[in-house]
Design an enzyme around this catalytic site. Sequence first.
Site, PDB file in Angstrom:
ATOM      1  N   LYS A 263     -11.898  90.626 -71.982  1.00 27.84           N
ATOM      2  CA  LYS A 263     -12.962  91.406 -71.973  1.00 27.84           C
ATOM      3  C   LYS A 263     -13.701  91.534 -70.567  1.00 27.84           C
ATOM      4  O   LYS A 263     -13.511  90.841 -69.590  1.00 27.84           O
ATOM      5  CB  LYS A 263     -14.207  90.422 -72.521  1.00 27.84           C
ATOM      6  CG  LYS A 263     -15.693  91.028 -72.286  1.00 27.84           C
ATOM      7  CD  LYS A 263     -16.790  89.886 -73.047  1.00 27.84           C
ATOM      8  CE  LYS A 263     -18.172  90.395 -72.628  1.00 27.84           C
ATOM      9  NZ  LYS A 263     -19.166  89.589 -73.369  1.00 27.84           N
ATOM     10  N   ASP A 268     -23.515  92.668 -67.963  1.00 29.52           N
ATOM     11  CA  ASP A 268     -23.844  92.576 -69.146  1.00 29.52           C
ATOM     12  C   ASP A 268     -25.505  92.568 -69.135  1.00 29.52           C
ATOM     13  O   ASP A 268     -25.996  91.613 -69.019  1.00 29.52           O
ATOM     14  CB  ASP A 268     -23.318  91.595 -69.965  1.00 29.52           C
ATOM     15  CG  ASP A 268     -23.743  91.579 -71.422  1.00 29.52           C
ATOM     16  OD1 ASP A 268     -24.344  92.488 -71.857  1.00 29.52           O
ATOM     17  OD2 ASP A 268     -23.458  90.466 -72.140  1.00 29.52           O
ATOM     18  N   LYS A 275     -31.481  91.732 -72.009  1.00 30.58           N
ATOM     19  CA  LYS A 275     -31.604  90.162 -71.983  1.00 30.58           C
ATOM     20  C   LYS A 275     -32.808  90.015 -71.313  1.00 30.58           C
ATOM     21  O   LYS A 275     -33.194  91.013 -70.402  1.00 30.58           O
ATOM     22  CB  LYS A 275     -30.282  89.735 -71.082  1.00 30.58           C
ATOM     23  CG  LYS A 275     -29.048  89.836 -71.690  1.00 30.58           C
ATOM     24  CD  LYS A 275     -27.925  89.154 -70.943  1.00 30.58           C
ATOM     25  CE  LYS A 275     -26.648  89.253 -71.700  1.00 30.58           C
ATOM     26  NZ  LYS A 275     -26.631  88.351 -72.678  1.00 30.58           N
ATOM     27  N   ASP A 286     -19.234  88.441 -66.542  1.00 26.79           N
ATOM     28  CA  ASP A 286     -18.924  88.863 -67.952  1.00 26.79           C
ATOM     29  C   ASP A 286     -17.357  89.456 -67.954  1.00 26.79           C
ATOM     30  O   ASP A 286     -17.166  89.755 -68.965  1.00 26.79           O
ATOM     31  CB  ASP A 286     -20.088  89.607 -68.517  1.00 26.79           C
ATOM     32  CG  ASP A 286     -19.963  89.212 -70.179  1.00 26.79           C
ATOM     33  OD1 ASP A 286     -19.599  88.446 -70.497  1.00 26.79           O
ATOM     34  OD2 ASP A 286     -20.707  90.184 -70.656  1.00 26.79           O
ATOM     35  N   ASP A 345     -26.367  93.800 -77.293  1.00 22.71           N
ATOM     36  CA  ASP A 345     -25.748  92.742 -76.294  1.00 22.71           C
ATOM     37  C   ASP A 345     -24.694  91.966 -77.044  1.00 22.71           C
ATOM     38  O   ASP A 345     -23.785  91.353 -76.077  1.00 22.71           O
ATOM     39  CB  ASP A 345     -26.930  91.820 -76.226  1.00 22.71           C
ATOM     40  CG  ASP A 345     -26.832  90.776 -75.031  1.00 22.71           C
ATOM     41  OD1 ASP A 345     -25.935  90.949 -74.072  1.00 22.71           O
ATOM     42  OD2 ASP A 345     -27.570  89.784 -74.972  1.00 22.71           O
ATOM     43  N   GLU A 347     -21.646  92.840 -77.223  1.00 22.70           N
ATOM     44  CA  GLU A 347     -20.958  94.160 -76.830  1.00 22.70           C
ATOM     45  C   GLU A 347     -19.358  93.715 -76.527  1.00 22.70           C
ATOM     46  O   GLU A 347     -18.659  94.560 -76.510  1.00 22.70           O
ATOM     47  CB  GLU A 347     -21.394  94.879 -75.554  1.00 22.70           C
ATOM     48  CG  GLU A 347     -21.262  94.160 -74.096  1.00 22.70           C
ATOM     49  CD  GLU A 347     -21.495  92.860 -74.027  1.00 22.70           C
ATOM     50  OE1 GLU A 347     -22.380  92.497 -74.762  1.00 22.70           O
ATOM     51  OE2 GLU A 347     -21.080  91.998 -73.180  1.00 22.70           O
ATOM     52  N   ARG A 349     -17.458  91.999 -78.210  1.00 16.02           N
ATOM     53  CA  ARG A 349     -16.582  92.047 -79.411  1.00 16.02           C
ATOM     54  C   ARG A 349     -16.098  93.656 -79.549  1.00 16.02           C
ATOM     55  O   ARG A 349     -15.307  93.807 -80.056  1.00 16.02           O
ATOM     56  CB  ARG A 349     -17.076  91.649 -80.567  1.00 16.02           C
ATOM     57  CG  ARG A 349     -18.533  91.919 -80.891  1.00 16.02           C
ATOM     58  CD  ARG A 349     -19.281  91.088 -81.742  1.00 16.02           C
ATOM     59  NE  ARG A 349     -19.876  89.981 -81.066  1.00 16.02           N
ATOM     60  CZ  ARG A 349     -20.484  88.959 -81.663  1.00 16.02           C
ATOM     61  NH1 ARG A 349     -21.022  88.904 -82.984  1.00 16.02           N
ATOM     62  NH2 ARG A 349     -21.105  88.053 -80.676  1.00 16.02           N
TER      63      ARG A 349
HETATM   64  N1  BES Z   1     -21.833  87.876 -72.352  1.00 11.10           N
HETATM   65  C1  BES Z   1     -22.513  87.422 -73.257  1.00 11.10           C
HETATM   66  C2  BES Z   1     -22.057  85.986 -73.368  1.00 11.10           C
HETATM   67  C3  BES Z   1     -22.397  84.830 -72.588  1.00 11.10           C
HETATM   68  C4  BES Z   1     -23.430  84.163 -72.473  1.00 11.10           C
HETATM   69  C5  BES Z   1     -21.328  84.894 -71.495  1.00 11.10           C
HETATM   70  C6  BES Z   1     -23.387  83.250 -71.504  1.00 11.10           C
HETATM   71  C7  BES Z   1     -21.649  84.073 -70.311  1.00 11.10           C
HETATM   72  C8  BES Z   1     -22.522  83.123 -70.394  1.00 11.10           C
HETATM   73  C9  BES Z   1     -22.241  88.149 -74.484  1.00 11.10           C
HETATM   74  O1  BES Z   1     -21.993  89.505 -74.674  1.00 11.10           O
HETATM   75  C10 BES Z   1     -23.537  88.150 -75.410  1.00 11.10           C
HETATM   76  O2  BES Z   1     -24.575  88.547 -74.939  1.00 11.10           O
HETATM   77  N2  BES Z   1     -23.676  87.516 -76.393  1.00 11.10           N
HETATM   78  C11 BES Z   1     -24.784  87.297 -77.381  1.00 11.10           C
HETATM   79  C12 BES Z   1     -24.337  87.436 -78.629  1.00 11.10           C
HETATM   80  C13 BES Z   1     -25.485  87.871 -79.375  1.00 11.10           C
HETATM   81  C14 BES Z   1     -26.299  89.088 -79.413  1.00 11.10           C
HETATM   82  C15 BES Z   1     -25.023  87.707 -80.816  1.00 11.10           C
HETATM   83  C16 BES Z   1     -25.228  85.755 -77.027  1.00 11.10           C
HETATM   84  O3  BES Z   1     -24.320  84.991 -77.150  1.00 11.10           O
HETATM   85  O4  BES Z   1     -26.346  85.561 -77.092  1.00 11.10           O
HETATM   86 ZN    ZN Z   2     -21.341  90.043 -72.629  1.00 12.36          ZN
HETATM   87 MN    MN Z   3     -23.751  90.604 -74.332  1.00 12.56          MN
END
Ligand code: BES
Ligand code: ZN
Ligand code: MN
Length: 502
Positions: A263, A268, A275, A286, A345, A347, A349
């Site tokens: 990834k 992000d 966010k 990210d 968010d 994204e 996946r």
């Molecule tokens: N890049 C983030 C996950 C992340 C969180 C990476 C903390 C490093 C540190 C990912 O893209 C994300 O935003 N995930 C969301 C998913 C949710 C919207 C289902 C999350 O984990 O809140």
């Molecule tokens: Zn992300």
């Molecule tokens: Mn995200």
Amino acid sequence: MKITFAKPALPEEGAVVVGVLEGRILTPSAAEIETRTFGALTRAMGVSRFEGKKEQSLVLLAPHGLPIARVVLVGLGKAEGLDRRTCEIFGGVAMGQLLAASDTHATVMVDDIADAPLTTADRAAHIACGARLRAWRFDKYCTKEKPEDKPVLKKVQIMIKDVAAARKVFDPLDKTVDAVFMTRTLGNEPANVIYPESFAAEAGKLTEFGLEVEILGEKQMRKLGLNALLAVGQGSARESQLVVLRWFGATDRTARPIALVGKGVTFDSGGISIKPSAGMEDMKYDMSGAGVVVGVLRTLAARKAKVNVVGVVGMVENMPSGTAQRPGDIVTSASGQTIEVLNTDAEGRLVLADALWYAQEHFQPALVIDLATLTGAIVVALGAYHAGLFATDDVLAERLTAAGETVGERLWRMPLADDYDKLIKSDTADMKNVGNREAGSITAAQFLKRFVGEGPWAHIDIAGVSWSTQDMPTVPKGASGFGVRLLERFIAEHYEEKGTES
Ligand code: BES
Ligand code: ZN
Ligand code: MN
């Protein structure tokens, strides 16, 4: 800072690092210093909590009887427990103390130890490896740093009888450390410096090691139907990229490769599902999964490993704008499956869905491993000390876990099961890109599973381990490079033709 190996001799200046076994048992070099300094080590240990345990250290200043500035005692733990990781930790802890001190020169004495499972040369090499890993700094933008705040250490000599043997073991480790540093640098660089095209350009430089690097732009990806990946990048002013790195070093160049998929979200913001601003700066790392893939391919190529490996990284920037994807959009992925994007968010996946498809479609890999800073939920579950491992194959899971244990990059296996898969069922498309709040890391993994074929597959969620908020023995603050050493070991131990390690 330079690390070299030399024949044992007590130095005339700077700092000297000596090992002490658990129970305050002095190694031969420590015993010699003890004699020359009229028992300074025993006296110092007697008024401290230092017992020679792993990760412990004790600094003694200019002991009477020796011309040097400092003696650094570092715990070795028990002789029987002196494996590669313990030696790396020893080197890292020593380096931590040396960087804080004022010496420009340091010497590390590596003695023969009865009952140690590794040879003295092996231990010396792993100590050097740990020391280098700890000494890394990302300070290129600190232009006004005061001299007194900067480490002054210039030269570290590791004293070992069999210099040639130590150098031989160290050479491939040294190359892997270089690769870890590249991965860490990519993770530390801010998103205005590392964006999809500049990341691709950095990866492109690895042709110097004999890697083949192919870069696909948006036009080519659109032709291939990588719409899920493209949808993530469509709100950004930066062009999305798919970077493909090939290392076909096996005797049989037609043997199915290992595919590593990463990834690569260079920033992000969350997109339209934006966010909160607090902590959003973290999202520059990210792209760590992509950084790890690049690092692994680099070290394999650098030592001309006899193995076929392909790396595929999906590079995008996730931004909100008038062209960004909206919650509710439905995209058709390259595999043909449709995805309802309920949260922009989630994204990573989407990027991986198409990158996984590409890797399998183009290379028919023997096995697929993806790495991604995929979910905040894995940070809640495991914190910074284990990455989450999801696997469809027990042997693959065990091999990855064991490799992680060897290098101190630990994995913890999480479940995959149809029950979780039901949580991403959509009313209007083949799936939605988020479940509910429960089991967030598992539903993300179930989502990815829909894009992999029958062969062995593992997904490593590195969201919690890719950034270090404090100095650790072999990982200074900042991007950790977690995964490079793990996958290097995993491949070296099980897939490389033997006799290739120089
Ligand atoms: N890049 C983030 C996950 C992340 C969180 C990476 C903390 C490093 C540190 C990912 O893209 C994300 O935003 N995930 C969301 C998913 C949710 C919207 C289902 C999350 O984990 O809140
Ligand atoms: Zn992300
Ligand atoms: Mn995200």
